[in-house]
Write a protein that holds these residues in place. Structure first.
Motif, PDB file in Angstrom:
ATOM      1  N   ARG A 127      50.670   9.714  57.650  1.00 43.17           N
ATOM      2  CA  ARG A 127      51.484   9.325  58.769  1.00 43.17           C
ATOM      3  C   ARG A 127      50.552   9.460  60.004  1.00 43.17           C
ATOM      4  NH1 ARG A 127      55.910  12.023  55.625  1.00 43.17           N
ATOM      5  NH2 ARG A 127      57.153  10.198  54.859  1.00 43.17           N
ATOM      6  N   ILE A 204      61.667   5.401  47.969  1.00 45.67           N
ATOM      7  CA  ILE A 204      62.604   6.038  47.141  1.00 45.67           C
ATOM      8  C   ILE A 204      64.280   5.793  47.381  1.00 45.67           C
ATOM      9  CG2 ILE A 204      60.761   7.295  46.017  1.00 45.67           C
ATOM     10  CD1 ILE A 204      62.612   9.805  46.520  1.00 45.67           C
ATOM     11  N   ASP A 205      64.521   5.814  48.755  1.00 46.83           N
ATOM     12  CA  ASP A 205      65.697   5.828  48.970  1.00 46.83           C
ATOM     13  C   ASP A 205      66.525   4.801  49.006  1.00 46.83           C
ATOM     14  OD1 ASP A 205      64.763   8.437  50.060  1.00 46.83           O
ATOM     15  OD2 ASP A 205      64.893   8.131  52.198  1.00 46.83           O
ATOM     16  N   MET A 247      67.236  13.274  47.120  1.00 46.56           N
ATOM     17  CA  MET A 247      66.626  12.978  48.628  1.00 46.56           C
ATOM     18  C   MET A 247      67.267  11.895  49.084  1.00 46.56           C
ATOM     19  SD  MET A 247      62.592  13.084  48.145  1.00 46.56           S
ATOM     20  CE  MET A 247      61.453  14.414  48.677  1.00 46.56           C
ATOM     21  N   GLY A 248      67.437  11.375  50.193  1.00 46.07           N
ATOM     22  CA  GLY A 248      67.849  10.435  50.919  1.00 46.07           C
ATOM     23  C   GLY A 248      68.534  11.009  52.344  1.00 46.07           C
ATOM     24  N   ARG A 249      67.585  10.587  53.236  1.00 50.01           N
ATOM     25  CA  ARG A 249      67.746  11.154  54.559  1.00 50.01           C
ATOM     26  C   ARG A 249      68.818  10.551  55.406  1.00 50.01           C
ATOM     27  NH1 ARG A 249      61.914  12.008  57.205  1.00 50.01           N
ATOM     28  NH2 ARG A 249      61.879   9.982  55.580  1.00 50.01           N
ATOM     29  N   GLU A 304      70.571  14.805  50.631  1.00 50.63           N
ATOM     30  CA  GLU A 304      69.915  15.609  51.574  1.00 50.63           C
ATOM     31  C   GLU A 304      70.304  15.546  53.113  1.00 50.63           C
ATOM     32  OE1 GLU A 304      65.768  13.404  51.907  1.00 50.63           O
ATOM     33  OE2 GLU A 304      65.590  15.631  52.619  1.00 50.63           O
ATOM     34  N   HIS A 338      60.473  16.648  45.525  1.00 49.66           N
ATOM     35  CA  HIS A 338      59.587  15.645  45.360  1.00 49.66           C
ATOM     36  C   HIS A 338      59.244  15.117  43.797  1.00 49.66           C
ATOM     37  CE1 HIS A 338      58.987  16.598  49.442  1.00 49.66           C
ATOM     38  NE2 HIS A 338      58.337  15.505  49.695  1.00 49.66           N
ATOM     39  N   ARG A 341      60.021  11.909  43.602  1.00 52.36           N
ATOM     40  CA  ARG A 341      59.127  10.644  44.191  1.00 52.36           C
ATOM     41  C   ARG A 341      57.885  10.585  43.104  1.00 52.36           C
ATOM     42  NH1 ARG A 341      58.347  11.430  50.394  1.00 52.36           N
ATOM     43  NH2 ARG A 341      56.448  11.993  49.891  1.00 52.36           N
TER      44      ARG A 341
HETATM   45  O1  F6P Z   1      61.995   8.558  52.747  1.00 53.50           O
HETATM   46  C1  F6P Z   1      61.482   9.028  51.630  1.00 53.50           C
HETATM   47  C2  F6P Z   1      61.543  10.485  51.334  1.00 53.50           C
HETATM   48  O2  F6P Z   1      61.511  10.769  50.266  1.00 53.50           O
HETATM   49  C3  F6P Z   1      62.962  11.005  51.828  1.00 53.50           C
HETATM   50  O3  F6P Z   1      64.245  10.829  51.139  1.00 53.50           O
HETATM   51  C4  F6P Z   1      62.710  12.466  52.215  1.00 53.50           C
HETATM   52  O4  F6P Z   1      63.627  12.836  53.357  1.00 53.50           O
HETATM   53  C5  F6P Z   1      61.535  12.302  53.026  1.00 53.50           C
HETATM   54  O5  F6P Z   1      60.806  11.138  52.298  1.00 53.50           O
HETATM   55  C6  F6P Z   1      60.552  13.712  52.535  1.00 53.50           C
HETATM   56  O6  F6P Z   1      59.435  13.301  53.340  1.00 53.50           O
HETATM   57  P1  F6P Z   1      58.237  14.309  53.010  1.00 53.50           P
HETATM   58  O7  F6P Z   1      57.481  13.956  52.004  1.00 53.50           O
HETATM   59  O8  F6P Z   1      57.313  14.088  54.027  1.00 53.50           O
HETATM   60  O9  F6P Z   1      58.752  15.591  53.095  1.00 53.50           O
END
Ligand code: F6P
Length: 420
Positions: A127, A204-205, A247-249, A304, A338, A341
């Motif tokens: 990032r 992944i969302d 997950m899923g913001r 989440e 994670h 992911r």
């Molecule tokens: O946007 C993908 C995601 O996996 C979200 O579901 C989750 O909230 C976020 O990334 C987590 O991010 P990080 O790996 O920076 O904690």
């Protein structure tokens, strides 16, 4: 054409398959393929810190010119598999050449061999704060021009794709500034008057509008389903309740589909909070009813980013306390985090990026200053190209609708056929 690819934002299964596909499609179309390590951060850093210069020219040229347009052709002609066309050789990227200080690297056919089975992103992601600044983007433009790169494929989520479009729209000014500062020649400024950009959605969302699936979402869903199967057997044995956080913001796709695939009793997603307040009553009533008809186990799935009608977050631990205190259920919380992911991509997360990578290269070859930057998606089982900016705007509209508590609008934006 020199095409560079980078992966950006949160990693997702299938990103390596994207890189592989773009690299191979570029080579088959007679282009040079480059990768940018560490996302936009790598663009900003470029190769300035590298020791010496690279004379490496990868051994890349397969001996056919026509590129298969569709999956059946790929299978029938065996043109895209790691088969007889490939030679053993020392790939620049994967076989030992030093990458120290080198972020923008030319790659060959062999460098991406077998990448579609690997999880995460082998070229790294970050990032980048720097890329958000005008100075950072100026450095990024300079680094691309220095290597003669005129086309960029970005694989990431909506933030990463927005960054790509901003970069493209600023490009003429960046080139003018670099020329004015004497960093590039007049010829370079003319040759690089336009940057071609294509976006592929890695998330992944499954949170991007104007595409049915994002790269990595099928694998994450698969991972959740496996976890539910594991939970279900132990839950059944002890007649327990489990609260599963996935997950899923801003997007409840993973939670919703996992609930369907795993037989959940109750579900919390950001787009559609429970309608009745207090929701605790509604949840307990539903679960009590399921138990009273003989269910031995209970599964509640919480995205989440879930919240109630007033946008107060709904936390798994709190849901557990309610189930324990009100229904007397022996309850446990599992947060998958994670594990959703990482890991090997499922078949769909190899096929989709492969087809989309081909389309991305085709889109770049057809692009001109008048065409918009495209996002490659999939709709109704067809690989599609939509203006990137429109897809990002529609995605942001969903988040805005949620923030304004217009949940019906949020659901309709996600699915125009949605009815209450
Ligand atoms: O946007 C993908 C995601 O996996 C979200 O579901 C989750 O909230 C976020 O990334 C987590 O991010 P990080 O790996 O920076 O904690």
């Amino acid at each position: 054409m020199k095409i560079a690819i980078l992966t950006s934002g949160g990693d997702s299964a299938g990103m390596n398959a994207v890189v592989r596909s773009v690299v191979k499609a570029a080579i088959l179309k007679g282009c040079e393929a480059w990768i940018v390590r560490e996302g936009y951060e790598g663009l900003v850093r470029g190769n300035a810190e590298a020791e010496g210069t690279s004379n490496y020219v990868p051994p890349v040229v397969p001996h056919h010119s026509e590129f298969p347009p569709a999956a059946m052709d790929i299978i029938n002609n065996l043109r895209f598999g790691d088969g007889e066309l490939l030679r053993d050789g020392t790939g620049d990227y994967s076989h030992g050449r030093t990458l120290k200080g080198r972020y923008i690297v030319r790659v060959g056919w062999d460098d991406v061999r077998g990448w579609f089975t690997e999880g995460g992103t082998l070229i790294g992601t970050a990032r980048s704060k720097e890329f958000r600044t005008p100075e950072g983007r100026l450095a990024a433009a300079y680094n691309l021009i220095k290597e003669g790169i005129d086309a960029l494929v970005v694989c990431g989520g909506d933030g990463s794709l927005t960054g790509a479009d901003v970069f493209r729209s600023e490009w003429p000014q960046l080139v003018a500034d670099l020329r004015a500062q004497g960093k590039i020649t007049e010829t370079q400024a003319m040759t690089h008057s336009h940057l071609k950009i294509v976006g592929l959605v890695g998330s992944i969302d499954n949170d991007m509008s104007m595409t049915d699936l994002t790269i990595g979402a099928p694998t994450a869903l698969h991972r959740i389903c496996e976890a539910i199967d594991n939970i279900n057997s132990t839950a059944f044995s002890h007649s327990r309740a489990f609260v599963l956080e996935v997950m899923g913001r801003h997007c409840g796709w993973l939670a919703l589909l996992a609930a369907v695939a795993g037989g959940a009793d109750f579900l919390f997603i950001p787009e559609q909070p429970p309608k009745s307040q207090p929701w605790e009553d509604q949840m307990c009533e539903t679960i009590h009813q399921h138990r009273s008809v003989g269910k031995r186990k209970t599964l509640v799935i919480v995205a989440e980013g879930a919240h109630d009608l007033d946008l107060n977050p709904i936390r798994a631990e709190y849901v557990k306390d309610i189930l324990t205190d009100r229904l007397g259920l022996d309850t446990r919380v599992t947060t998958l985090g994670h594990t959703q992911r990482g890991g090997r991509p499922c078949a769909m997360d190899r096929i989709l990026p492969t087809l989309q990578g081909i389309k991305a290269v085709e889109a770049l070859l057809e692009a001109n200053p008048e065409t918009p930057s495209y996002m490659i998606g999939i709709q109704e089982n067809k690989i599609t190209m939509v203006p990137l900016i429109e897809a990002v705007a529609m995605t942001k509209a969903v988040t805005a609708a949620i923030e304004e508590r217009d949940f019906e609008k949020a659901m309709q934006l996600r699915d125009p056929e949605f009815r209450e």
